[in-house]
Design a protein around this motif. Sequence first.
Motif, short mmCIF file in Angstrom:
data_model
loop_
_atom_site.label_atom_id
_atom_site.label_comp_id
_atom_site.label_asym_id
_atom_site.label_seq_id
_atom_site.Cartn_x
_atom_site.Cartn_y
_atom_site.Cartn_z
N LEU A 79 47.24 91.02 -108.93
CA LEU A 79 46.75 91.21 -110.29
C LEU A 79 47.86 91.02 -111.32
CD1 LEU A 79 44.58 94.46 -109.90
CD2 LEU A 79 43.73 92.11 -110.06
N ILE A 82 46.83 93.86 -116.06
CA ILE A 82 45.55 94.27 -116.65
C ILE A 82 45.35 95.75 -116.32
CG2 ILE A 82 44.53 91.96 -116.66
CD1 ILE A 82 43.10 92.62 -114.05
N HIS A 84 43.32 97.44 -114.72
CA HIS A 84 42.92 97.80 -113.36
C HIS A 84 44.12 98.14 -112.49
CE1 HIS A 84 40.02 95.03 -115.14
NE2 HIS A 84 39.11 95.33 -114.24
N CYS A 125 41.94 91.24 -106.32
CA CYS A 125 42.34 90.08 -107.11
C CYS A 125 41.53 90.03 -108.40
CB CYS A 125 42.16 88.79 -106.32
SG CYS A 125 40.45 88.31 -106.09
N MET A 126 41.91 89.13 -109.31
CA MET A 126 41.26 89.03 -110.61
C MET A 126 40.13 88.01 -110.58
SD MET A 126 43.03 88.38 -114.31
CE MET A 126 42.03 88.17 -115.79
N HIS A 128 38.80 85.21 -111.89
CA HIS A 128 39.45 84.17 -112.69
C HIS A 128 39.33 82.87 -111.89
CE1 HIS A 128 42.94 81.85 -114.15
NE2 HIS A 128 42.90 82.59 -115.24
N CYS A 150 38.25 91.89 -109.63
CA CYS A 150 38.34 92.68 -110.87
C CYS A 150 38.05 91.81 -112.08
CB CYS A 150 39.73 93.29 -111.01
SG CYS A 150 40.26 94.26 -109.59
N ASN A 151 36.95 92.09 -112.77
CA ASN A 151 36.61 91.39 -114.01
C ASN A 151 37.01 92.24 -115.20
OD1 ASN A 151 34.69 90.62 -116.37
ND2 ASN A 151 34.54 88.90 -114.95
N VAL A 152 37.55 91.61 -116.26
CA VAL A 152 38.09 92.41 -117.38
C VAL A 152 37.02 92.81 -118.40
CG1 VAL A 152 40.39 91.41 -117.21
CG2 VAL A 152 38.72 90.36 -118.73
#
Length: 575
Positions: A79, A82, A84, A125-126, A128, A150-152
Amino acid sequence: MEKWQTPYWPEGVAHDVTNYHYPLTQVLDRTAQKYPDNVYTIFNGASRTYAQVKDTADRIANFLAASGIKQGDKIAIFLPNIPHFPEVLFGILKAGAVAVNCNPIYTPKELHYQLNDSGSKMVFCMDHPEFYANTQEAIKDTQVQTVIVCNVKSYLPRLKGFIGGLLGKIPKADKIDPGHHMFDDIVAASSPTPPDITVSPEKDTAIMLYTGGTTGVPKGAELTHTNFTYNLEACEEYFRLVHEPGGKPEKMRHGGYHTYLGVLPWYHSFGITSALLFSALSGSRLICIPDPRAGNPPFTGVMEAVQKYKPTFITAVPTIFVAFTNYPHLEKYDISSIMGCLSGGAPLPPEVCRQFEEKTGSIIFEAYGLTETAPAVCINPSFKETRKIGSIGFPLPGTDVKIVELEDSTQEVPTGENGELAICGPQVMKGYWNRPDANEEVFVTIDGNRYFLTGDIGFIDKDGYIIITDRKKDMIIVGGFNVYPREVEDVLYTHPKVELAAVVGVPDEKSGEKVKAFIKFKQGETATKEEIDAFCKENMAGYKRPRFIEFKEDIPLSNVGKVLRRVLRDEEISR
């Protein structure tokens, strides 16, 4: 020099600390109990309190335990900075697992190596297009069983998240594989009850950080809970800051007084300890900066964050301070909130320090450390009267540094002579994961104690200050004389047109090696090689003077912002 007895030791700072024997998770839990409503992370206008971060970390730990993760299992974090990240990190630790911090912009091949080597069973992970695609590729033929994405969007202000979703501006992978979990879903479905585990802070690995990627095959440094908690408590004791004009230096204030600029990546030891963890220890705010280069011109995103959120403390590498002082529209931004800065990761050129302090009115004190020491070892006093620019100051309370012979590391050299730095202290890692051969190379017993050989060359001056001369591997030998690239670079930085400088040795039949300098000019500036050569003649001895000078639009930097001399040297040799 028993316990560094020097008249310049910072006033009021103890020579030892003993209050660090506890699990790293307590850093968050204590602060969440004391300051539940204080803001911890700030990201694009949205904030998360300590109570919220703890709640999410507890839920992640609950999910991990329910998924079969046992104490000592490895879980990788891919990551950027961010919000998270701290929740995932503390969640992993609360489950008794080991966080394996990996650079999210590594290639799939590089990530695959670290996953395979560590035996990681899970990856965060992100969401993306690039990061997720790299993760999909990297996990093939590894022990990874679970991927959490992980979504922002849910970490943005509602309106910004809504509009961003409509306009497609929020990063998102093209398609999530079946069986991979969304971060928000696992948090919502889990209860905030972490498993009941017992941690041995001195023995149990908390975080594994890979190092050596710039010099060879990356090695996983196993860092225990107390490697980090010692570092935090020792820095807490050592730092002193003037909080009001005319006031006396005092310990860093707690309870939300400070705001830290999270500009260094948190997968790196300097960023995670000095910003993510130190802000948590003190109940401070932490500004999440996923990409310091963002904006037009580059670095505009950082300048806007400084203007908006008023950070009081910055921990950064020298190239970040260079970016501040050379930012083309600096006068448009109010950066007066900055009180203090910690510089590390690479030697701080004195001229860069002078220019930054002149433009901000703050103070920079230089630190020295390594991934293997979680990371801080030595720090220059944060008092302007006793700080010695160009040195790394003194060892942290409870740490010992010896300068040993390059040929026989069990023998110390006299004061004032160059040798290799050897470190003994509670921050020194357990060792490299599955690399007994590498451990044998870097550990030595002196007077019955285990010392870590750093590969850095330096000396202790008559006042007790430690001066880093250079990396052992970077030293240039010109006709039998030792030339330290840093020394030449420091001179080049004093030239008013130079923004970045890097010096390497290139092979030469007569003298063994010759000095070559690579120079990047400040925006709008230019000079001839003759002009730089004349400047060098005036300011350094003949054998140190660069015999070759090359101007470059860009000088290669690591993801943390260190100048990569190795890349330049390899390019030269391949020519």
